[in-house]
Design an enzyme around this catalytic site. Structure first.
Site, PDB file in Angstrom:
ATOM      1  N   GLN A 139      83.597 107.938  -0.830  1.00  0.00           N
ATOM      2  CA  GLN A 139      83.943 109.278  -0.349  1.00  0.00           C
ATOM      3  C   GLN A 139      85.121 109.201   0.635  1.00  0.00           C
ATOM      4  OE1 GLN A 139      80.840 112.330   0.441  1.00  0.00           O
ATOM      5  NE2 GLN A 139      81.391 112.052   2.590  1.00  0.00           N
ATOM      6  N   ASN A 167      79.026 111.686  -9.564  1.00  0.00           N
ATOM      7  CA  ASN A 167      79.860 110.479  -9.580  1.00  0.00           C
ATOM      8  C   ASN A 167      81.003 110.574 -10.602  1.00  0.00           C
ATOM      9  OD1 ASN A 167      78.002 109.712  -7.749  1.00  0.00           O
ATOM     10  ND2 ASN A 167      77.074 108.067  -8.968  1.00  0.00           N
ATOM     11  N   GLU A 221     113.114 110.224  12.962  1.00  0.00           N
ATOM     12  CA  GLU A 221     112.171 109.341  13.666  1.00  0.00           C
ATOM     13  C   GLU A 221     110.737 109.612  13.223  1.00  0.00           C
ATOM     14  OE1 GLU A 221     113.980 108.437  18.000  1.00  0.00           O
ATOM     15  OE2 GLU A 221     113.819 110.543  17.498  1.00  0.00           O
ATOM     16  N   TYR A 257      79.054 103.305  -8.325  1.00  0.00           N
ATOM     17  CA  TYR A 257      79.419 104.212  -7.231  1.00  0.00           C
ATOM     18  C   TYR A 257      78.719 103.817  -5.935  1.00  0.00           C
ATOM     19  CZ  TYR A 257      79.985 108.325  -4.312  1.00  0.00           C
ATOM     20  OH  TYR A 257      80.291 109.159  -3.264  1.00  0.00           O
ATOM     21  N   LYS A 290     121.427 116.053  25.360  1.00  0.00           N
ATOM     22  CA  LYS A 290     120.813 115.301  24.265  1.00  0.00           C
ATOM     23  C   LYS A 290     120.689 116.074  22.964  1.00  0.00           C
ATOM     24  CE  LYS A 290     118.416 111.787  24.700  1.00  0.00           C
ATOM     25  NZ  LYS A 290     118.669 110.489  24.094  1.00  0.00           N
TER      26      LYS A 290
END
Ligand code: ARG
Length: 459
Positions: free
Chosen positions: A321, A109, A289, A316, A282
């Protein structure tokens, strides 16, 4: 290898095992995990919690594991539970009992909290460097365009003339704030959690200050419960990144608009555009974008993190996770987007003539017509009304305000004289907006100086 087999008599269900494994994504923390463990082992040795020879052996082997991973001779086992388990099991395979002592007084942890903080700090540094690169490119472009006149917009309707430099420096401000925010976030991330154990710290005489120094942190965490359950730094980081993406996305939206036939303000380089499989003519602004699109993905990570944390009791919980993929993906996306954007921006061409002509249309000087009348003694409201009428008349005639004859002008007010025409030229409209923050050449010169100074200070 499991780090917690003793209490169990049954086997973890195979599918559940896959479900809870994080190795597929936390493997990228191997370097942070190993560096954290090397410092931890050194500290354990110094404190006499393990023997110095054992500490040295652990460190040497962790170093070798790191090299082997980096060289590609050691493959990270996809069946491992997580990166912490993998590294520890490698160590035990290589040195046996000494390896089994590394985790003394430590929990995954506080270990994972450490790894994530190290990772986020590193990413912030990398992203800040990319932002600086972009700021430099923006400043350079601004310097070259202080006299490039273009229309400024509100509601996407032409509003008042500005310069391209003014417009570009608006984005400089946004990315400058992003940079500052990330530096602030880094400060709050720069706190060392080891010594918090699973939640309640530990009875071993760990030297947290040593760990802090060794691992290059500014401070140690103040509360062990908080330290293992705090993901504010992840959320703040992704929140900073969301703003970076929002700014990139707005700029991209403008580049997309500006590259249309309707605007034709810019030509995006062939290197940053794509074609159509059916329409031979084109040229599409795909990169812009995509950056705009990927903004949604980063916002998604932020929303995911906030939601993931909102109901968690101390301390924890395994939910946490889920922080990793969100944080990793957001960082990766922002790095790619900044890099691509920078290249696209530096290679695009501005159609200066077209911008200028566009600024002449749309009655962008109507405010200045009203301001001229104010100088002649009218209230602004009276002047606004008269200028509005003139615009309406000019629209019907399909001419610009400055194309109206003095006679036509005088129909709305006797105050008009020849000096009106110069006062409403777009050049004049810009020149007179000389307040700090405005587009006039004088104000821009100062803004560019300030921007330059800012960059010199952060470099
Ligand atoms: N893979 C875990 C995570 O990312 C590491 C911490 C596991 N701790 C635990 N008590 N299960 O959060």
């Amino acid at each position: 290898m499991k780090l917690w087999g003793g209490r169990f008599s049954g086997q973890t269900d195979e599918y559940a095992n896959k479900f809870h494994s994080s190795i597929a994504f936390d493997k990228r923390l191997y370097k942070h995990d190993i560096n954290g463990s090397m410092a931890y082992a050194e500290m354990l040795g110094r404190q006499g919690i393990i023997k110095n020879e054992e500490a040295a052996l652990i460190i040497k082997n962790l170093q070798e594991i790191l090299c082997d991973i980096e060289k590609g001779t050691l493959e990270i086992d996809p069946a491992a539970e997580d990166i912490h388990t993998f590294v520890e099991s490698q160590l035990v395979t290589r040195i046996g009992d000494a390896g089994k002592r590394l985790h003394t007084g430590r929990s995954r942890n506080d270990q994972v909290a450490l790894d994530m903080r190290m990772y986020v700090k590193e990413e912030i540094d990398g992203i800040c460097a990319l932002i600086v690169r972009l700021l430099e490119a923006l400043l350079e472009a601004a310097k070259n365009s202080t006299d490039v006149i273009m229309p400024g917009f509100t509601h996407l309707q032409k509003a008042q003339p500005v310069t391209l430099a003014h417009h570009i420096l608006a984005y400089f401000e946004m990315f400058r704030r992003d940079y500052e925010r990330l530096r602030g976030c880094r400060k709050r991330t720069d706190v060392m959690p080891l010594g918090s154990g699973a939640l309640a710290s530990t009875s071993y005489p760990l030297d947290r200050q040593f760990l802090k120094e060794r691992l290059g942190f500014a401070d140690i965490t103040a509360n062990s419960l908080d330290a293992v359950s705090d993901r504010d730094f992840c959320i703040e980081f992704v929140s900073c990144l969301s703003l970076v993406m929002m700014h990139l996305s707005r700029f991209c939206e403008e580049l997309i608009l500006w590259s249309t036939d309707a605007f034709a303000f810019i030509e995006i380089s062939d290197c940053y555009a794509t074609g159509s499989s059916i329409m031979p003519q084109k040229k599409n602004p795909d990169m812009a974008e995509l950056i705009r699109g990927k903004t949604g993905r980063v916002y998604g990570s932020l929303a995911g993190l906030l939601t993931m944390m909102k109901g968690l009791p101390l301390s924890y919980n395994k939910d946490m996770q889920e922080d990793k993929e969100a944080v990793f993906d957001a960082a990766d996306t922002v790095k790619m987007s900044l890099s691509v954007f920078c290249g696209m921006f530096q290679t695009l061409e501005f159609n200066i003539k077209r911008m200028y002509e566009s600024a002449l249309g749309g009655y962008t000087n109507a405010t200045d017509a009203a301001d001229w009348l104010v100088k002649k003694g009218l209230t602004f409201r009276e002047a606004h009304e008269i200028a509005g009428k003139l615009v309406l008349y000019a629209i019907k005639k399909n001419v610009r305000l400055e194309e109206l004859t003095l006679q036509e002008l005088k129909k709305e007010s006797e105050l008009f004289d020849d000096t009106f025409y110069e006062a409403v030229s777009v050049e004049k409209c810009i020149e007179v907006r000389a307040l700090p923050g405005g587009p006039s050449p004088a104000a821009m010169a100062q803004a560019i100086k300030d921007a330059q100074k800012y960059l010199e200070n952060i470099r």
